[in-house]
Scaffold this motif. Sequence first.
Motif, PDB file in Angstrom:
ATOM      1  N   VAL A  60      20.444   2.182   2.655  1.00 39.30           N
ATOM      2  CA  VAL A  60      21.624   3.063   2.606  1.00 39.30           C
ATOM      3  C   VAL A  60      22.792   2.405   1.880  1.00 39.30           C
ATOM      4  O   VAL A  60      23.650   3.100   1.354  1.00 39.30           O
ATOM      5  N   ASP A  61      22.845   1.073   1.819  1.00 33.95           N
ATOM      6  CA  ASP A  61      23.936   0.382   1.120  1.00 33.95           C
ATOM      7  C   ASP A  61      23.730   0.340  -0.397  1.00 33.95           C
ATOM      8  O   ASP A  61      24.524  -0.262  -1.119  1.00 33.95           O
ATOM      9  N   GLY A  62      22.646   0.980  -0.892  1.00 30.68           N
ATOM     10  CA  GLY A  62      22.396   1.033  -2.322  1.00 30.68           C
ATOM     11  C   GLY A  62      21.437  -0.025  -2.847  1.00 30.68           C
ATOM     12  O   GLY A  62      21.021   0.032  -4.010  1.00 30.68           O
ATOM     13  N   ARG A  63      21.077  -0.972  -2.021  1.00 32.73           N
ATOM     14  CA  ARG A  63      20.134  -2.018  -2.441  1.00 32.73           C
ATOM     15  C   ARG A  63      18.763  -1.408  -2.685  1.00 32.73           C
ATOM     16  O   ARG A  63      18.335  -0.505  -1.969  1.00 32.73           O
ATOM     17  N   LYS A  64      18.065  -1.932  -3.709  1.00 36.63           N
ATOM     18  CA  LYS A  64      16.727  -1.452  -4.045  1.00 36.63           C
ATOM     19  C   LYS A  64      15.827  -2.642  -4.354  1.00 36.63           C
ATOM     20  O   LYS A  64      16.297  -3.657  -4.858  1.00 36.63           O
ATOM     21  N   GLU A  65      14.547  -2.483  -4.049  1.00 31.79           N
ATOM     22  CA  GLU A  65      13.541  -3.487  -4.400  1.00 31.79           C
ATOM     23  C   GLU A  65      12.278  -2.764  -4.852  1.00 31.79           C
ATOM     24  O   GLU A  65      12.000  -1.657  -4.391  1.00 31.79           O
ATOM     25  N   GLU A  66      11.521  -3.437  -5.742  1.00 36.65           N
ATOM     26  CA  GLU A  66      10.212  -2.935  -6.137  1.00 36.65           C
ATOM     27  C   GLU A  66       9.260  -4.124  -6.210  1.00 36.65           C
ATOM     28  O   GLU A  66       9.613  -5.165  -6.771  1.00 36.65           O
ATOM     29  N   HIS A  67       8.070  -3.979  -5.617  1.00 40.01           N
ATOM     30  CA  HIS A  67       7.068  -5.039  -5.598  1.00 40.01           C
ATOM     31  C   HIS A  67       5.719  -4.460  -5.977  1.00 40.01           C
ATOM     32  O   HIS A  67       5.368  -3.352  -5.564  1.00 40.01           O
ATOM     33  N   LYS A  68       4.954  -5.224  -6.745  1.00 37.13           N
ATOM     34  CA  LYS A  68       3.628  -4.797  -7.200  1.00 37.13           C
ATOM     35  C   LYS A  68       2.574  -5.685  -6.550  1.00 37.13           C
ATOM     36  O   LYS A  68       2.743  -6.895  -6.476  1.00 37.13           O
ATOM     37  N   PHE A  69       1.508  -5.044  -6.059  1.00 33.43           N
ATOM     38  CA  PHE A  69       0.451  -5.742  -5.339  1.00 33.43           C
ATOM     39  C   PHE A  69      -0.921  -5.377  -5.896  1.00 33.43           C
ATOM     40  O   PHE A  69      -1.594  -4.492  -5.374  1.00 33.43           O
ATOM     41  N   PRO A  70      -1.353  -6.066  -6.956  1.00 30.45           N
ATOM     42  CA  PRO A  70      -2.715  -5.854  -7.443  1.00 30.45           C
ATOM     43  C   PRO A  70      -3.709  -6.545  -6.514  1.00 30.45           C
ATOM     44  O   PRO A  70      -3.394  -7.576  -5.910  1.00 30.45           O
ATOM     45  N   ALA A  71      -4.905  -5.964  -6.389  1.00 31.03           N
ATOM     46  CA  ALA A  71      -5.925  -6.543  -5.517  1.00 31.03           C
ATOM     47  C   ALA A  71      -7.292  -6.459  -6.183  1.00 31.03           C
ATOM     48  O   ALA A  71      -7.593  -5.495  -6.886  1.00 31.03           O
ATOM     49  N   THR A  72      -8.112  -7.456  -5.898  1.00 32.34           N
ATOM     50  CA  THR A  72      -9.496  -7.438  -6.339  1.00 32.34           C
ATOM     51  C   THR A  72     -10.353  -6.948  -5.184  1.00 32.34           C
ATOM     52  O   THR A  72      -9.902  -6.917  -4.032  1.00 32.34           O
ATOM     53  N   TYR A  73     -11.583  -6.593  -5.488  1.00 27.98           N
ATOM     54  CA  TYR A  73     -12.483  -6.053  -4.475  1.00 27.98           C
ATOM     55  C   TYR A  73     -13.765  -6.874  -4.421  1.00 27.98           C
ATOM     56  O   TYR A  73     -14.366  -7.164  -5.453  1.00 27.98           O
ATOM     57  N   ARG A  74     -14.143  -7.263  -3.202  1.00 28.53           N
ATOM     58  CA  ARG A  74     -15.434  -7.900  -2.970  1.00 28.53           C
ATOM     59  C   ARG A  74     -15.712  -7.907  -1.471  1.00 28.53           C
ATOM     60  O   ARG A  74     -14.787  -7.909  -0.656  1.00 28.53           O
ATOM     61  N   ASP A  75     -16.976  -7.882  -1.123  1.00 26.91           N
ATOM     62  CA  ASP A  75     -17.409  -7.994   0.275  1.00 26.91           C
ATOM     63  C   ASP A  75     -16.759  -6.947   1.186  1.00 26.91           C
ATOM     64  O   ASP A  75     -16.346  -7.248   2.310  1.00 26.91           O
ATOM     65  N   LYS A  76     -16.634  -5.717   0.693  1.00 27.13           N
ATOM     66  CA  LYS A  76     -16.066  -4.606   1.459  1.00 27.13           C
ATOM     67  C   LYS A  76     -14.635  -4.874   1.923  1.00 27.13           C
ATOM     68  O   LYS A  76     -14.216  -4.458   3.016  1.00 27.13           O
ATOM     69  N   ALA A  77     -13.875  -5.575   1.078  1.00 33.96           N
ATOM     70  CA  ALA A  77     -12.468  -5.871   1.370  1.00 33.96           C
ATOM     71  C   ALA A  77     -11.704  -5.941   0.053  1.00 33.96           C
ATOM     72  O   ALA A  77     -12.284  -6.180  -1.006  1.00 33.96           O
ATOM     73  N   ILE A  78     -10.394  -5.695   0.126  1.00 35.21           N
ATOM     74  CA  ILE A  78      -9.552  -5.942  -1.038  1.00 35.21           C
ATOM     75  C   ILE A  78      -8.775  -7.226  -0.766  1.00 35.21           C
ATOM     76  O   ILE A  78      -8.372  -7.504   0.367  1.00 35.21           O
TER      77      ILE A  78
END
Length: 148
Positions: A60-78
Amino acid sequence: MSSIREEMPVLARHEGDWKGTYILVDTQGKILDQHQSHLTCEFPVDSRYSYYQTNRYNWVDGRKEEHKFPATYRDKAIWFDTERIAGKAWEVDDHTIILWFSYKGMPGTYLYEMIQISPCNNYRARTWQWFKDNRIFQRTLIQEERMR
């Protein structure tokens, strides 16, 4: 070879954009922080990442953030290994994903997140349990709705 969508059908149901609210509380339930969120969950084609999530936060104070989370896949998990976090997520039933991760800048701290998606695929409830030196010290409560 099986695909991430076949072996992680609950995760596949999360594809798309989500709007919600994050509320951070201490162990007594006192609100420490609250902000709005917009998350995008993607399954890129022709990428070295099988899963890609972008988190956008607004206060609400106007602060903003953006984060990117790429993931690989193996063994039925990311598996995540970014500048910010390391961790993995796996499915436990037809509605629930568990995510374990640690922030690289917070030694001795890790989180368990439980993510539950509704049968209609339009609502999510998420809870983070924060641990420092194996003792819980706060929780994050998240309610989200799929953007249409």
